[in-house]
Write a protein that holds these residues in place. Structure first.
Motif: not given
Length: 213
Positions: A37-39, A69-74, A98-108
């Motif tokens: 993917g791309i981080l 690290t804000g998002s990841l395209q898997s 893919s996750v468009a907002n890593i901090p919002a999804t998994f925590g700050a």
């Protein structure tokens, strides 16, 4: 969903095989498990501070070099994000899409992922917990986006989308709060709510996993 045009590791390997194979014919390579993917340093797959290609076989530990690290395209596979530098310290979050907002999804704390394990090596967590999706519009619409919520009982989640109109439940119990950090009015929910405003929760700012004491 916006994606960059890139070659996956498998595709890149096929192209390289064609070039190195002599007659422009790629020899078949054995299938291997792994992930790629791309981080990106920004949310929504933006790159304010650069990006980093991620790829490898199961069991590999990838060091993250970008400062945020804000998002990841898997492009496929399972990865475990770690806030520590060695794929075994800090907090861990397993990602399979893919996750468009890593901090919002998994925590700050995941605004700076320091290493990524190819595969799932996150420590086991208690079964008790909850998961749901808060949508910015009524009737599960997303005019201003949505935010996934999940965690174990007692976890706190701050809501980052600008409006909250409805909630889609997956499992468990949540307590919604009109203020940040579990302040203001509260409402315990265990099922879908198509119109939060009708219950006096037109803007949810924080959520407790489980029922408030």
């Amino acid at each position: 969903m916006l994606r960059k045009t890139v070659l996956s590791l498998a595709a890149f390997g096929a192209v390289a095989g064609a070039v190195l194979g002599g007659a422009g014919i790629a020899s078949a390579s054995p299938a291997s498990s792994g992930a790629s993917g791309i981080l990106d340093s920004g949310i929504n797959f933006s790159e304010p501070q650069g990006s980093q290609g991620i790829g490898g076989n199961d069991g590999e530990c990838i060091t993250v070099h970008i400062p945020a690290t804000g998002s990841l395209q898997s492009f496929g596979g399972t990865m475990t994000l770690w806030t520590g530098a060695d794929c075994k310290t800090g907090d861990a979050a397993v990602l399979t899409d893919s996750v468009a907002n890593i901090p919002a999804t998994f925590g700050a704390g995941f605004a700076h992922v320091q290493s990524i394990f190819i595969g799932d090596n996150a420590p086991a967590k208690p079964v008790a917990g909850a998961s749901a999706i808060i949508d910015s519009g009524k009737n599960f619409s997303e005019p201003q986006g949505s935010q996934g919520i999940n965690g174990n009982v007692g976890d706190k989640v701050n809501i980052n989308i600008p409006a909250t109109g409805s909630i889609q439940f997956v499992s468990g119990t949540l307590t919604l709060y009109t203020g940040p950090n579990l302040t203001g009015q509260s409402l315990v929910v265990t099922h879908d709510v198509a119109d939060l405003a009708a219950l006096g929760f037109g803007q949810v700012h924080s959520v407790l996993i489980g029922a408030a004491a």
